[in-house]
Design a protein around this motif. Structure first.
Motif, mmCIF file in Angstrom:
data_model
loop_
_atom_site.group_PDB
_atom_site.id
_atom_site.type_symbol
_atom_site.label_atom_id
_atom_site.label_comp_id
_atom_site.label_asym_id
_atom_site.label_seq_id
_atom_site.Cartn_x
_atom_site.Cartn_y
_atom_site.Cartn_z
ATOM 1 N N CYS A 47 4.145 1.193 2.283
ATOM 2 C CA CYS A 47 3.466 0.377 3.748
ATOM 3 C C CYS A 47 3.084 -1.105 3.525
ATOM 4 C CB CYS A 47 3.263 1.418 4.516
ATOM 5 S SG CYS A 47 2.188 1.075 6.396
ATOM 6 N N SER A 48 3.732 -2.125 3.712
ATOM 7 C CA SER A 48 3.205 -3.173 3.740
ATOM 8 C C SER A 48 2.583 -3.493 5.174
ATOM 9 C CB SER A 48 4.743 -4.190 3.488
ATOM 10 O OG SER A 48 5.187 -4.335 3.913
ATOM 11 N N PRO A 80 11.651 -2.506 -2.671
ATOM 12 C CA PRO A 80 11.865 -0.990 -2.836
ATOM 13 C C PRO A 80 11.972 -0.133 -1.354
ATOM 14 C CG PRO A 80 9.682 -1.016 -2.240
ATOM 15 C CD PRO A 80 10.521 -2.672 -2.007
ATOM 16 N N GLY A 81 12.240 -0.436 -0.285
ATOM 17 C CA GLY A 81 12.586 -0.560 0.706
ATOM 18 C C GLY A 81 11.501 -0.982 1.320
ATOM 19 N N VAL A 82 10.414 -0.948 1.751
ATOM 20 C CA VAL A 82 9.082 -1.154 2.018
ATOM 21 C C VAL A 82 8.759 -1.227 3.715
ATOM 22 C CG1 VAL A 82 6.829 -2.888 1.837
ATOM 23 C CG2 VAL A 82 8.360 -2.624 -0.502
ATOM 24 N N THR A 83 8.195 -0.181 3.219
ATOM 25 C CA THR A 83 7.949 0.361 5.390
ATOM 26 C C THR A 83 7.322 -0.810 6.180
ATOM 27 O OG1 THR A 83 8.772 2.670 4.761
ATOM 28 C CG2 THR A 83 7.598 2.471 6.985
ATOM 29 N N GLY A 84 7.557 -1.084 7.702
ATOM 30 C CA GLY A 84 7.043 -1.879 7.952
ATOM 31 C C GLY A 84 8.142 -2.015 9.545
ATOM 32 N N PRO A 85 7.785 -2.649 10.736
ATOM 33 C CA PRO A 85 8.868 -3.305 11.386
ATOM 34 C C PRO A 85 9.904 -3.914 11.192
ATOM 35 C CG PRO A 85 6.101 -3.205 12.133
ATOM 36 C CD PRO A 85 6.458 -2.906 10.503
ATOM 37 N N LEU A 126 -4.968 -0.445 10.390
ATOM 38 C CA LEU A 126 -3.773 -0.222 11.508
ATOM 39 C C LEU A 126 -2.601 -0.464 10.115
ATOM 40 C CD1 LEU A 126 -1.280 -2.250 12.002
ATOM 41 C CD2 LEU A 126 -2.930 -3.019 13.996
ATOM 42 N N VAL A 127 -1.859 0.893 10.269
ATOM 43 C CA VAL A 127 -0.774 0.903 9.468
ATOM 44 C C VAL A 127 0.540 1.044 10.131
ATOM 45 C CG1 VAL A 127 -1.788 1.073 7.422
ATOM 46 C CG2 VAL A 127 -1.071 3.116 9.181
ATOM 47 N N CYS A 128 1.520 0.446 10.299
ATOM 48 C CA CYS A 128 2.912 0.989 11.496
ATOM 49 C C CYS A 128 3.707 1.777 10.029
ATOM 50 C CB CYS A 128 3.003 -0.727 11.077
ATOM 51 S SG CYS A 128 2.859 -2.102 12.412
ATOM 52 N N LEU A 129 4.507 2.525 10.816
ATOM 53 C CA LEU A 129 4.800 3.970 10.098
ATOM 54 C C LEU A 129 6.899 3.788 11.092
ATOM 55 C CD1 LEU A 129 2.191 5.833 9.251
ATOM 56 C CD2 LEU A 129 3.297 3.865 7.965
ATOM 57 N N THR A 181 1.029 -1.182 0.101
ATOM 58 C CA THR A 181 -0.158 -0.464 0.076
ATOM 59 C C THR A 181 0.664 1.323 -0.061
ATOM 60 O OG1 THR A 181 0.103 0.409 2.377
ATOM 61 C CG2 THR A 181 -1.586 -1.350 1.508
ATOM 62 N N VAL A 182 0.141 2.116 -0.209
ATOM 63 C CA VAL A 182 0.826 3.670 0.037
ATOM 64 C C VAL A 182 -0.157 4.545 1.158
ATOM 65 C CG1 VAL A 182 2.100 5.765 -1.206
ATOM 66 C CG2 VAL A 182 2.413 3.213 -2.025
ATOM 67 N N VAL A 183 0.514 4.342 2.160
ATOM 68 C CA VAL A 183 -0.070 5.466 2.747
ATOM 69 C C VAL A 183 -0.096 6.896 2.983
ATOM 70 C CG1 VAL A 183 -0.688 6.055 5.783
ATOM 71 C CG2 VAL A 183 0.349 3.979 4.752
ATOM 72 N N THR A 184 -1.370 7.600 2.229
ATOM 73 C CA THR A 184 -1.283 9.488 1.841
ATOM 74 C C THR A 184 -1.869 10.452 3.401
ATOM 75 O OG1 THR A 184 -2.991 8.797 0.828
ATOM 76 C CG2 THR A 184 -0.428 8.656 -0.645
#
Length: 208
Positions: free
Chosen positions: A47-48, A196-201, A61-64, A31-34
């Motif tokens: 964000c994955s 891509p360095g997908v963001t998440g914990p 929930l999303v983890c950023l 996903t892309v959180v905007t």
């Protein structure tokens, strides 16, 4: 001494490399959180780490990353959109993980009239607008709980989601997604490399 509750001996957690290796074996949707800052400036990050939490009220929930400017803007307005990417949107996933300051100039997006949140109209098959209901700091990330206020499905976009796992992108399709895909018919991969360095914990990366 064994822990009286678990019956196990307390020990140190695994190192970051081992934890990352574990999590790469669990593919997740991308996903892309905007969000939009109070001055209207759009922010977004790949964000994955997104999942459902409850039906009543409808919550996800999303983890950023705690130091992310996107997170800072999101918390200022207490609102965000989750753009679920389709399997031809690998470029958008990489772009929004790069931290490029001009990333919104390189994609097609609109500001949703009611919420004012950025929607990636070419790269997302579905977008959920959310209101922040709670946050929780965990290590170097912040878990953001969002009550879902609106869901928009784009019937004119591919519906097969973009996945990320084993350090590559993938798809649920049983045939190639098109000229941009690299996976042969009947396989999952649509891209290769370290991602891509997908963001998440567990994903790390430099997405902002």
């Amino acid at each position: 001494m064994p822990n009286p509750v678990t019956g196990t001996i307390a020990r140190a957690p695994v190192d970051q490399a081992e934890f990352r290796s574990l999590m790469t074996t669990h593919p997740a949707g991308v996903t892309v959180v905007t969000t939009a800052a109070p001055d209207g400036e759009p922010w977004g990050m790949t964000c994955s780490s997104m999942c459902s939490v409850a039906l009543r009220p409808p919550t996800l929930l999303v983890c950023l990353r705690a130091e992310s400017p996107t997170l800072a803007a999101l918390l200022q307005v207490s609102a965000f959109a989750v753009n679920l990417l389709h399997d031809r949107a690998e470029g958008a996933a990489t772009l929004f993980a790069s931290g490029a300051p001009d990333r919104f100039e390189k994609v097609e997006w609109v500001r949703e009239p009611e919420s004012g949140l950025p929607h990636l109209v070419e790269d997302a098959h579905t977008v959920a607008d959310c209101r922040v209901s709670e946050t929780l700091s965990v290590g170097d990330h912040v878990v953001v709980f969002g009550e879902v206020l609106q869901v928009k499905v784009r019937a004119d976009r591919p519906s097969s989601p973009l996945l990320y796992g084993m350090r590559r992108y993938g798809s649920l399709r049983t045939s190639p997604p098109g000229p941009s895909g690299t996976g042969p018919s009947g396989t999952v991969p649509t891209g290769t490399g370290t991602g891509p360095g997908v963001t998440g914990p567990a994903a790390g990366g430099a997405a902002v």
